[in-house]
Design a protein around this motif. Structure first.
Motif, PDB file in Angstrom:
ATOM      1  N   TRP A 162       0.845  -1.204   0.000  1.00 21.17           N
ATOM      2  CA  TRP A 162       0.000   0.000   0.000  1.00 21.17           C
ATOM      3  C   TRP A 162       0.875   1.247   0.000  1.00 21.17           C
ATOM      4  O   TRP A 162       0.628   2.187  -0.768  1.00 21.17           O
ATOM      5  N   LEU A 163       1.878   1.272   0.852  1.00 23.11           N
ATOM      6  CA  LEU A 163       2.773   2.429   0.914  1.00 23.11           C
ATOM      7  C   LEU A 163       3.488   2.625  -0.422  1.00 23.11           C
ATOM      8  O   LEU A 163       3.587   3.743  -0.933  1.00 23.11           O
ATOM      9  N   TYR A 164       3.959   1.547  -0.998  1.00 23.46           N
ATOM     10  CA  TYR A 164       4.657   1.599  -2.286  1.00 23.46           C
ATOM     11  C   TYR A 164       3.729   2.110  -3.393  1.00 23.46           C
ATOM     12  O   TYR A 164       4.097   2.994  -4.169  1.00 23.46           O
ATOM     13  N   GLU A 165       2.529   1.570  -3.454  1.00 25.24           N
ATOM     14  CA  GLU A 165       1.573   1.963  -4.489  1.00 25.24           C
ATOM     15  C   GLU A 165       1.148   3.427  -4.365  1.00 25.24           C
ATOM     16  O   GLU A 165       0.805   4.062  -5.357  1.00 25.24           O
ATOM     17  N   HIS A 166       1.177   3.956  -3.142  1.00 25.03           N
ATOM     18  CA  HIS A 166       0.817   5.359  -2.910  1.00 25.03           C
ATOM     19  C   HIS A 166       2.046   6.273  -2.916  1.00 25.03           C
ATOM     20  O   HIS A 166       1.965   7.431  -2.530  1.00 25.03           O
ATOM     21  N   LYS A 167       3.175   5.702  -3.347  1.00 29.06           N
ATOM     22  CA  LYS A 167       4.435   6.453  -3.476  1.00 29.06           C
ATOM     23  C   LYS A 167       4.849   7.148  -2.173  1.00 29.06           C
ATOM     24  O   LYS A 167       5.305   8.283  -2.169  1.00 29.06           O
ATOM     25  N   ILE A 168       4.656   6.440  -1.067  1.00 27.75           N
ATOM     26  CA  ILE A 168       5.025   6.960   0.251  1.00 27.75           C
ATOM     27  C   ILE A 168       6.339   6.311   0.659  1.00 27.75           C
ATOM     28  O   ILE A 168       6.419   5.081   0.807  1.00 27.75           O
ATOM     29  N   LYS A 169       7.367   7.128   0.832  1.00 31.66           N
ATOM     30  CA  LYS A 169       8.669   6.609   1.251  1.00 31.66           C
ATOM     31  C   LYS A 169       8.553   6.031   2.650  1.00 31.66           C
ATOM     32  O   LYS A 169       7.959   6.649   3.543  1.00 31.66           O
ATOM     33  N   HIS A 170       9.144   4.862   2.827  1.00 31.66           N
ATOM     34  CA  HIS A 170       9.055   4.188   4.118  1.00 31.66           C
ATOM     35  C   HIS A 170      10.273   3.307   4.342  1.00 31.66           C
ATOM     36  O   HIS A 170      10.961   2.920   3.414  1.00 31.66           O
ATOM     37  N   VAL A 171      10.506   3.044   5.613  1.00 31.48           N
ATOM     38  CA  VAL A 171      11.607   2.188   6.059  1.00 31.48           C
ATOM     39  C   VAL A 171      10.981   1.000   6.772  1.00 31.48           C
ATOM     40  O   VAL A 171      10.035   1.162   7.544  1.00 31.48           O
ATOM     41  N   THR A 172      11.525  -0.189   6.508  1.00 32.74           N
ATOM     42  CA  THR A 172      11.048  -1.366   7.226  1.00 32.74           C
ATOM     43  C   THR A 172      12.003  -1.688   8.373  1.00 32.74           C
ATOM     44  O   THR A 172      13.196  -1.467   8.291  1.00 32.74           O
ATOM     45  N   GLN A 173      11.429  -2.174   9.447  1.00 29.71           N
ATOM     46  CA  GLN A 173      12.172  -2.596  10.636  1.00 29.71           C
ATOM     47  C   GLN A 173      13.118  -1.527  11.190  1.00 29.71           C
ATOM     48  O   GLN A 173      14.274  -1.821  11.518  1.00 29.71           O
ATOM     49  N   PRO A 174      12.643  -0.264  11.326  1.00 26.69           N
ATOM     50  CA  PRO A 174      13.528   0.757  11.891  1.00 26.69           C
ATOM     51  C   PRO A 174      13.753   0.517  13.387  1.00 26.69           C
ATOM     52  O   PRO A 174      12.832   0.108  14.098  1.00 26.69           O
ATOM     53  N   PRO A 175      14.960   0.758  13.856  1.00 24.18           N
ATOM     54  CA  PRO A 175      15.230   0.577  15.291  1.00 24.18           C
ATOM     55  C   PRO A 175      14.497   1.631  16.118  1.00 24.18           C
ATOM     56  O   PRO A 175      14.259   2.745  15.656  1.00 24.18           O
ATOM     57  N   LEU A 176      14.146   1.244  17.327  1.00 25.54           N
ATOM     58  CA  LEU A 176      13.483   2.150  18.268  1.00 25.54           C
ATOM     59  C   LEU A 176      14.434   2.459  19.421  1.00 25.54           C
ATOM     60  O   LEU A 176      15.309   1.652  19.743  1.00 25.54           O
ATOM     61  N   PRO A 177      14.243   3.607  20.077  1.00 23.75           N
ATOM     62  CA  PRO A 177      15.149   3.993  21.161  1.00 23.75           C
ATOM     63  C   PRO A 177      14.808   3.355  22.509  1.00 23.75           C
ATOM     64  O   PRO A 177      15.151   3.885  23.546  1.00 23.75           O
ATOM     65  N   PHE A 178      14.147   2.196  22.477  1.00 23.70           N
ATOM     66  CA  PHE A 178      13.695   1.570  23.717  1.00 23.70           C
ATOM     67  C   PHE A 178      14.683   0.560  24.267  1.00 23.70           C
ATOM     68  O   PHE A 178      14.457  -0.030  25.305  1.00 23.70           O
ATOM     69  N   GLY A 179      15.738   0.283  23.559  1.00 22.81           N
ATOM     70  CA  GLY A 179      16.686  -0.724  24.012  1.00 22.81           C
ATOM     71  C   GLY A 179      17.133  -1.579  22.855  1.00 22.81           C
ATOM     72  O   GLY A 179      16.698  -1.423  21.725  1.00 22.81           O
ATOM     73  N   LYS A 180      18.014  -2.486  23.166  1.00 22.03           N
ATOM     74  CA  LYS A 180      18.597  -3.361  22.153  1.00 22.03           C
ATOM     75  C   LYS A 180      17.538  -4.142  21.384  1.00 22.03           C
ATOM     76  O   LYS A 180      16.590  -4.663  21.962  1.00 22.03           O
ATOM     77  N   ASN A 181      17.730  -4.215  20.095  1.00 27.53           N
ATOM     78  CA  ASN A 181      16.915  -5.057  19.223  1.00 27.53           C
ATOM     79  C   ASN A 181      15.422  -4.743  19.231  1.00 27.53           C
ATOM     80  O   ASN A 181      14.611  -5.620  18.942  1.00 27.53           O
ATOM     81  N   THR A 182      15.038  -3.551  19.589  1.00 22.01           N
ATOM     82  CA  THR A 182      13.636  -3.169  19.551  1.00 22.01           C
ATOM     83  C   THR A 182      13.388  -2.422  18.258  1.00 22.01           C
ATOM     84  O   THR A 182      14.050  -1.424  17.974  1.00 22.01           O
ATOM     85  N   LYS A 183      12.443  -2.944  17.480  1.00 18.73           N
ATOM     86  CA  LYS A 183      12.163  -2.353  16.176  1.00 18.73           C
ATOM     87  C   LYS A 183      10.674  -2.162  15.983  1.00 18.73           C
ATOM     88  O   LYS A 183       9.860  -2.833  16.611  1.00 18.73           O
ATOM     89  N   SER A 184      10.358  -1.256  15.078  1.00 17.84           N
ATOM     90  CA  SER A 184       8.989  -1.077  14.626  1.00 17.84           C
ATOM     91  C   SER A 184       8.842  -1.839  13.315  1.00 17.84           C
ATOM     92  O   SER A 184       9.834  -2.295  12.736  1.00 17.84           O
ATOM     93  N   ASP A 185       7.631  -1.946  12.810  1.00 17.47           N
ATOM     94  CA  ASP A 185       7.439  -2.599  11.520  1.00 17.47           C
ATOM     95  C   ASP A 185       7.773  -1.656  10.371  1.00 17.47           C
ATOM     96  O   ASP A 185       8.408  -2.061   9.406  1.00 17.47           O
ATOM     97  N   PHE A 186       7.362  -0.387  10.496  1.00 22.81           N
ATOM     98  CA  PHE A 186       7.604   0.605   9.445  1.00 22.81           C
ATOM     99  C   PHE A 186       7.815   1.978  10.064  1.00 22.81           C
ATOM    100  O   PHE A 186       7.357   2.253  11.162  1.00 22.81           O
ATOM    101  N   LEU A 187       8.461   2.832   9.291  1.00 24.13           N
ATOM    102  CA  LEU A 187       8.610   4.237   9.645  1.00 24.13           C
ATOM    103  C   LEU A 187       8.341   5.063   8.396  1.00 24.13           C
ATOM    104  O   LEU A 187       8.933   4.827   7.347  1.00 24.13           O
TER     105      LEU A 187
END
Length: 96
Positions: free
Chosen positions: A18-43
């Motif tokens: 959906w993001l790609y089809e709507h030409k929205i730049k996005h990052v997958t698995q971006p790190p979060l500032p909550f500690g080691k190895n904590t990631k989000s699905d998208f940014l």
């Protein structure tokens, strides 16, 4: 995904497409500032996207804690449920 991103599930694939089809730049698995190895699905910009697909008690507890951390750090987050995907991801249209 069509844009070359590797995703963790079919639900994440739907969001990425959906993001790609709507030409929205996005990052997958971006790190979060909550500690080691904590990631989000998208940014997207400064908005994190979490795709919540599993229903186990352990999974729900994990994401409840993560939601508290997002709030504590005053971070913008969109939670995507399977029903949101069935509804054409209208939730993303409202926030992005």
């Amino acid at each position: 995904a069509k844009d070359g991103h590797k995703v963790q599930s079919r639900l994440e694939l739907a969001v990425d497409e959906w993001l790609y089809e709507h030409k929205i730049k996005h990052v997958t698995q971006p790190p979060l500032p909550f500690g080691k190895n904590t990631k989000s699905d998208f940014l997207v910009g400064d908005v994190y996207i979490e795709v919540l697909g599993l229903t186990s008690k352990e999974y729900k507890l994990k994401y409840a804690k993560k939601a508290e951390l997002y709030k504590l750090h005053s971070m913008k987050v969109i939670y995507i449920l399977p029903s949101d995907i069935r509804n054409g991801l209208d939730i993303l249209k409202r926030f992005l």
